[in-house]
Design an enzyme around this catalytic site. Structure first.
Site, PDB file in Angstrom:
ATOM      1  N   SER A   1      -2.350  11.335 -10.547  1.00  0.00           N
ATOM      2  CA  SER A   1      -3.428  10.336 -10.411  1.00  0.00           C
ATOM      3  C   SER A   1      -4.196  10.540  -9.102  1.00  0.00           C
ATOM      4  CB  SER A   1      -2.850   8.919 -10.406  1.00  0.00           C
ATOM      5  OG  SER A   1      -2.431   8.554 -11.684  1.00  0.00           O
TER       6      SER A   1
ATOM      7  N   GLY B   1      -6.854  11.646 -20.098  1.00  0.00           N
ATOM      8  CA  GLY B   1      -7.608  10.393 -20.149  1.00  0.00           C
ATOM      9  C   GLY B   1      -8.236  10.071 -18.804  1.00  0.00           C
TER      10      GLY B   1
ATOM     11  N   ARG C   1      -8.021   8.478 -28.548  1.00  0.00           N
ATOM     12  CA  ARG C   1      -7.736   7.364 -27.638  1.00  0.00           C
ATOM     13  C   ARG C   1      -8.974   6.497 -27.418  1.00  0.00           C
ATOM     14  NH1 ARG C   1      -4.437   9.673 -22.684  1.00  0.00           N
ATOM     15  NH2 ARG C   1      -4.249   7.446 -22.277  1.00  0.00           N
TER      16      ARG C   1
ATOM     17  N   GLN D   1      -7.742   3.202 -15.000  1.00  0.00           N
ATOM     18  CA  GLN D   1      -8.799   4.156 -15.362  1.00  0.00           C
ATOM     19  C   GLN D   1     -10.120   3.426 -15.557  1.00  0.00           C
ATOM     20  OE1 GLN D   1      -7.254   6.335 -18.719  1.00  0.00           O
ATOM     21  NE2 GLN D   1      -5.826   7.490 -17.461  1.00  0.00           N
TER      22      GLN D   1
ATOM     23  N   ASP E   1       3.795   4.347 -17.314  1.00  0.00           N
ATOM     24  CA  ASP E   1       4.109   5.741 -17.644  1.00  0.00           C
ATOM     25  C   ASP E   1       5.611   6.022 -17.645  1.00  0.00           C
ATOM     26  OD1 ASP E   1       1.417   6.268 -17.890  1.00  0.00           O
ATOM     27  OD2 ASP E   1       1.206   7.036 -15.853  1.00  0.00           O
TER      28      ASP E   1
ATOM     29  N   ARG F   1       3.519   5.699 -27.867  1.00  0.00           N
ATOM     30  CA  ARG F   1       4.822   5.862 -27.211  1.00  0.00           C
ATOM     31  C   ARG F   1       5.858   4.831 -27.645  1.00  0.00           C
ATOM     32  NH1 ARG F   1       2.666   7.827 -21.254  1.00  0.00           N
ATOM     33  NH2 ARG F   1       2.360  10.004 -21.883  1.00  0.00           N
TER      34      ARG F   1
HETATM   35  C1  S3P Z   1      -3.810   6.421 -14.767  1.00  0.00           C
HETATM   36  C2  S3P Z   1      -3.750   5.128 -15.230  1.00  0.00           C
HETATM   37  C3  S3P Z   1      -2.890   4.715 -16.355  1.00  0.00           C
HETATM   38  C4  S3P Z   1      -1.788   5.733 -16.604  1.00  0.00           C
HETATM   39  C5  S3P Z   1      -2.291   7.148 -16.626  1.00  0.00           C
HETATM   40  C6  S3P Z   1      -2.968   7.498 -15.323  1.00  0.00           C
HETATM   41  C7  S3P Z   1      -4.735   6.731 -13.677  1.00  0.00           C
HETATM   42  O1  S3P Z   1      -3.684   4.613 -17.517  1.00  0.00           O
HETATM   43  O2  S3P Z   1      -1.124   5.447 -17.815  1.00  0.00           O
HETATM   44  O3  S3P Z   1      -1.222   8.050 -16.849  1.00  0.00           O
HETATM   45  O4  S3P Z   1      -4.648   7.831 -13.087  1.00  0.00           O
HETATM   46  O5  S3P Z   1      -5.569   5.877 -13.373  1.00  0.00           O
HETATM   47  P1  S3P Z   1      -4.527   3.273 -17.860  1.00  0.00           P
HETATM   48  O6  S3P Z   1      -5.545   3.076 -16.826  1.00  0.00           O
HETATM   49  O7  S3P Z   1      -5.122   3.541 -19.206  1.00  0.00           O
HETATM   50  O8  S3P Z   1      -3.512   2.171 -17.902  1.00  0.00           O
END
Ligand code: S3P
Length: 444
Positions: free
Chosen positions: A20, A95, A123, A169, A329, A360
């Site tokens: 991240s 994502g 997604r 995100q 996660d 999941r």
């Molecule tokens: C992430 C936020 C999370 C997490 C992903 C990484 C990020 O997702 O599950 O692995 O780097 O901001 P969401 O924002 O969809 O919850």
């Protein structure tokens, strides 16, 4: 991948740089004025996707292993000067790449298209299309899914956005778009604060980000940035990835006589809930503070197992509520640990798990059942009975890195061998060193 049971895990290691944080480091360095050297950059395929997309936007990116040099495209007037891409921007399985860059591209004066692999194309993207549309960018998608066509505009309109889902995100996407808006953009978190790496990294690059608690609202926060804020390049070091560290930690917890130490792990409070959850399940886990690297707290994690897991307090084997977003996660591997806990483990309020790299809830339940665990599936979670001894089995990775790693951990503690189909191919999405590192700790 064929995995044989282990007696115990012993050793000291360093997990690779946080995924991240690495995504954000590369993106913000690209938006900044000047050159940034990023050390301990994540080895994940996902973060390589981010670097590749930035290159396609004309950003100079040079990589030597875990060291990445980015020449920022920040213009004199604080505006960003990416080049209109001649190719589609392939986000692969990531994502974070797609959703955060959608925010960046919404404020660029050209059109671009973000694509992804089959999993990413399934997604939900409406969660970013909606706020970016309110800000005046034009985005189109097929039924709310990638490919995303982004027709950027500068300046965007600033908004006050109440996030309908707890998603770092989405928050990050809106804040990054907000840098290219007129006025102040505010994002209201729906519950507990989601990971705040974007906020910390923006501050590292000299942007004033406000995080304010909403009074009388159970610790909810509103985060805001001022449009036109400039980013100034500044070298940084990425902390170790706590989400990767969770796998060896869980394996050590399951195997009596284990002792594993992991140095330099990121301990950001919005990410570290997995440590409390493990302790709550009776895992012998301690943490030594190692100070901050580039605005992120780090430390050494030590896991010792004396065998037998008993919840530390009544209710500690139920994970639910606002906390879930802070260990989202790690839930598949926590469910695996749950099979060894007196009274088992229940996970609720985790509907978001259904829209990750795989569903999941379904994939965790299927693999746990295949290994002989008794599991109940809920719309928003699962309940696994414990303690039970898992049986080696033939499992699917479902192309999902965290499912592959969670069940590699389960396999070490099982009776008999386990075959996980497609595991080697997908763990690289977040943790390419996973299997050799795990093997180096394993005693049989
Ligand atoms: C992430 C936020 C999370 C997490 C992903 C990484 C990020 O997702 O599950 O692995 O780097 O901001 P969401 O924002 O969809 O919850």
């Amino acid at each position: 991948m064929l995995i044989r049971p282990a007696r115990r895990l012993r050793g000291r290691l360093r997990v690779p740089g946080d995924k991240s944080v690495s995504h954000r480091a590369a993106m913000l360095a690209a938006l900044a004025r000047g050159g940034t050297t990023i050390t301990n950059f994540s080895s994940s395929v996902d973060c390589s996707s981010t670097l590749e997309v930035l290159r396609r936007l004309g950003v100079f990116v040079e990589r030597d292993g875990a060291t990445v040099r980015v020449e920022g495209a920040g213009g004199d007037e604080g505006g960003q000067r990416f080049q209109p891409p001649s190719l589609e921007l392939d986000c692969g399985n990531s994502g974070t790449t797609m959703r955060l860059l959608a925010g960046v591209l919404a404020a660029q004066p050209f059109a671009s298209t973000l694509t992804g692999d089959e999993s990413l194309s399934g997604r939900p993207m409406r969660r970013v299309l909606e706020p970016l549309g309110l800000m005046g960018a034009r985005l189109s998608a097929v039924d709310g899914h990638a490919p995303l066509r982004v027709e950027g505009r500068r300046p965007l309109r600033s908004i006050r956005y109440e996030m309908p889902v707890a998603s770092a995100q989405v928050k990050s996407c809106v804040l990054l778009a907000g840098l290219g808006a007129e006025g102040r953009t505010e994002v209201f978190e729906p519950a507990a604060q989601t990971r705040d790496h974007t906020e910390r990294m923006l501050r590292w690059f000299g942007v004033e980000v406000r995080t304010e608690e909403l009074s009388g609202d159970g610790g909810r926060v509103v985060v805001s940035v001022e449009g036109g804020s400039r980013l100034t390049a500044r070298d940084l070091t990425v902390p170790g990835d706590i989400s990767s560290a969770a796998f060896p930690a869980a394996a050590a917890a399951l195997l009596e006589g284990s002792e594993v130490e992991m140095e330099g792990v990121g301990l950001n409070p919005t990410r570290a809930a997995v440590l409390d959850a493990l302790r709550g399940l009776g895992v012998g886990l301690s943490v030594e503070d190692e100070g901050e690297t580039s605005n992120e707290p780090t430390g050494l994690i030590r896991v010792r197992s004396e065998g037998g897991l008993t919840p530390a307090a009544p209710g500690a084997n139920v994970i639910r509520g606002a906390l879930v977003a802070q260990l989202i996660d790690e839930l598949p591997v926590l469910a695996v640990v749950g099979t060894a806990v007196e009274g088992g483990l229940e996970i609720r309020d985790a509907r978001e798990l259904r829209v990750k790299e795989s569903d999941r809830i379904t994939t965790t339940v299927a693999n746990l059942r295949a290994m002989g665990a008794e599991v109940e599936e809920f719309e928003d979670g699962l309940r696994v009975e414990g303690p039970v001894r898992l049986r080696g089995a033939r499992l699917q990775s479902y192309g999902d890195h965290r499912i592959a790693m969670a069940f590699a951990v389960a396999a070490l503690a099982a009776e008999g061998e386990t075959l996980i189909e497609g595991a080697e191919e997908c763990v690289g999405v977040s943790f390419p060193e996973f299997f050799p590192l795990l093997e180096s700790l394993t005693e049989r």
